[in-house]
Design an enzyme around this catalytic site. Sequence first.
Site, mmCIF file in Angstrom:
data_model
loop_
_atom_site.group_PDB
_atom_site.id
_atom_site.type_symbol
_atom_site.label_atom_id
_atom_site.label_comp_id
_atom_site.label_asym_id
_atom_site.label_seq_id
_atom_site.Cartn_x
_atom_site.Cartn_y
_atom_site.Cartn_z
ATOM 1 N N GLU A 166 -4.782 12.905 -7.950
ATOM 2 C CA GLU A 166 -6.258 12.104 -8.057
ATOM 3 C C GLU A 166 -7.018 12.493 -9.558
ATOM 4 O O GLU A 166 -8.191 12.795 -9.120
ATOM 5 C CB GLU A 166 -7.092 12.183 -7.055
ATOM 6 C CG GLU A 166 -6.232 11.773 -5.631
ATOM 7 C CD GLU A 166 -7.146 11.833 -4.762
ATOM 8 O OE1 GLU A 166 -7.968 12.400 -4.540
ATOM 9 O OE2 GLU A 166 -6.732 11.432 -3.312
ATOM 10 N N ASN A 207 0.182 11.874 -9.004
ATOM 11 C CA ASN A 207 -0.178 11.230 -7.696
ATOM 12 C C ASN A 207 -1.494 10.581 -7.716
ATOM 13 O O ASN A 207 -2.643 11.323 -8.087
ATOM 14 C CB ASN A 207 -0.061 11.998 -6.531
ATOM 15 C CG ASN A 207 -0.030 11.223 -5.277
ATOM 16 O OD1 ASN A 207 0.751 10.150 -5.005
ATOM 17 N ND2 ASN A 207 -0.538 11.744 -4.061
ATOM 18 N N HIS A 243 -3.197 3.954 0.566
ATOM 19 C CA HIS A 243 -4.065 3.651 1.456
ATOM 20 C C HIS A 243 -4.513 2.458 1.509
ATOM 21 O O HIS A 243 -5.568 2.290 0.648
ATOM 22 C CB HIS A 243 -5.086 4.958 1.394
ATOM 23 C CG HIS A 243 -4.552 6.295 1.614
ATOM 24 N ND1 HIS A 243 -4.170 6.775 2.705
ATOM 25 C CD2 HIS A 243 -4.293 7.376 0.675
ATOM 26 C CE1 HIS A 243 -3.508 7.676 2.629
ATOM 27 N NE2 HIS A 243 -3.797 8.296 1.427
ATOM 28 N N GLU A 273 1.786 7.765 0.521
ATOM 29 C CA GLU A 273 0.704 8.315 1.442
ATOM 30 C C GLU A 273 0.247 6.776 2.395
ATOM 31 O O GLU A 273 -1.067 6.672 2.506
ATOM 32 C CB GLU A 273 -0.414 8.825 0.807
ATOM 33 C CG GLU A 273 -0.379 10.094 0.028
ATOM 34 C CD GLU A 273 -1.522 10.743 -0.305
ATOM 35 O OE1 GLU A 273 -2.611 10.385 0.339
ATOM 36 O OE2 GLU A 273 -1.290 11.495 -1.177
ATOM 37 N N ASP A 275 -0.893 4.310 4.498
ATOM 38 C CA ASP A 275 -1.319 3.562 5.847
ATOM 39 C C ASP A 275 -2.078 2.389 5.768
ATOM 40 O O ASP A 275 -2.632 1.992 4.587
ATOM 41 C CB ASP A 275 -2.195 4.757 6.695
ATOM 42 C CG ASP A 275 -3.062 5.448 5.827
ATOM 43 O OD1 ASP A 275 -3.706 4.882 4.829
ATOM 44 O OD2 ASP A 275 -3.521 6.657 6.080
HETATM 45 C C1 XIL Z 1 -6.316 14.345 3.686
HETATM 46 C C2 XIL Z 1 -5.805 14.792 4.897
HETATM 47 O O1 XIL Z 1 -5.012 13.682 5.771
HETATM 48 C C3 XIL Z 1 -6.974 15.327 5.768
HETATM 49 O O2 XIL Z 1 -6.416 15.563 6.926
HETATM 50 C C4 XIL Z 1 -7.750 16.108 5.110
HETATM 51 O O3 XIL Z 1 -8.950 16.605 5.915
HETATM 52 C C5 XIL Z 1 -8.328 15.720 3.532
HETATM 53 O O4 XIL Z 1 -7.267 15.229 3.083
HETATM 54 N N1 XIL Z 1 -5.371 11.435 -0.502
HETATM 55 C C6 XIL Z 1 -4.601 12.837 -0.413
HETATM 56 C C7 XIL Z 1 -4.471 13.522 0.856
HETATM 57 O O5 XIL Z 1 -3.966 12.886 -1.678
HETATM 58 O O6 XIL Z 1 -4.187 14.946 0.356
HETATM 59 C C8 XIL Z 1 -5.634 13.303 1.559
HETATM 60 O O7 XIL Z 1 -5.227 13.930 2.724
HETATM 61 C C9 XIL Z 1 -5.688 11.707 1.801
HETATM 62 C C10 XIL Z 1 -6.146 11.193 0.493
#
Ligand code: XIL
Length: 358
Positions: A166, A207, A243, A273, A275
Amino acid sequence: MLRLIKHRRFKTFLFLGVTTVLIVLLLGIPKSSHTAMTSLRSLAQNREIVIGAAVAINPLRNEPVYREVLAREFSSLTAENVMKFRFLHPERDRYDFTDADTLVTFAEDNNMKVRGHTLVWHLELPQWLTEGNFTRQQLLQILRDHIYTVVGHYRGKVFAWDVVNEGIGDNNQLRDTIWLKVIGPEYIDLAFRWAHEADPKARLFYNNYGGEGLGEKSDAIYNLVRGMVERGVPIHGVGLQMHVGLNNAPPTADVAANIQRFAALGLDVHITEMDVKIQDGTGTQAERFAAQAKIYRDMLGVCLSKRNCKAFVLWGFTDKHSWIPWFTKKPDAALIFDRFYRPKPAYNALREVLMQQR
Ligand code: XIL
């Protein structure tokens, strides 16, 4: 006569043998091997794609069913939290690999790969770092030490690292983090170079979220990594977090085009990641689950259609342990198994795509 007895005995022996094998096959093995052979991970293996999930340390330690489903369905795992800076490096001169090692050992025991997440991020930093008022020289030294130590510790065990996470913010510029402020934009190139030195075989990824399809964010990511490739920085791929929700999933054609332009730079893509939130959707739960399944199906389909898209990773796998309700402060069910580890329509959708003829 003797020959005949021998012959008969042999026949009986053969008969009993074959019957036993048949009974064993019919009663015992088929059930388990049926599940194993049609699990996501075995179907994914046939398609030469890695299928992964983010893993939380508590259920991994405490819930046998969590471990069982994880090992059965996925060929890779990502530490949801325990490889982040503040977990691995709680004090300036102390690293703690206990939780992360538990996860890596589980992966080894179950013949799974590990994606390392993440070396450089603006979140989950320890206080000693954020409040240390370090000079540029000191921060360079701290970051190099962190990367050498962590990547070195998992050398040969982590196949791909999210080196920088990020780094581009919501304004599509380099995010104003401690790394950018104190070190300058070259922190990104340096992080990749150090990671490469620490494990020359690991695949190194940039990422980000929100740049999965086409648009300004995605262009900003593309320009960043293109510059790195041109400068000869050891970057091997781009992680698309994915996401998404029922109302904002990117068009599949855009995701395909985006993955393709990374291919043209010689870069791999991992969906890192995924979802799919359902809280913003409309309709009954069954309708939302169907819409959710379609998004999972479409995105895996796009990934399978591009040779450089080599891993498809979900941010968890059971709705029982998903970060979404915590993050959005609303109930949701964004993953592919329900709270009771029962497969949802999204799970079947992923299986179907994996089984489709190319
Ligand atoms: C999130 C985790 O899922 C949580 O448990 C934590 O509290 C915060 O981080 N992008 C990312 C991940 O790269 O590392 C994040 O994970 C979600 C968003």
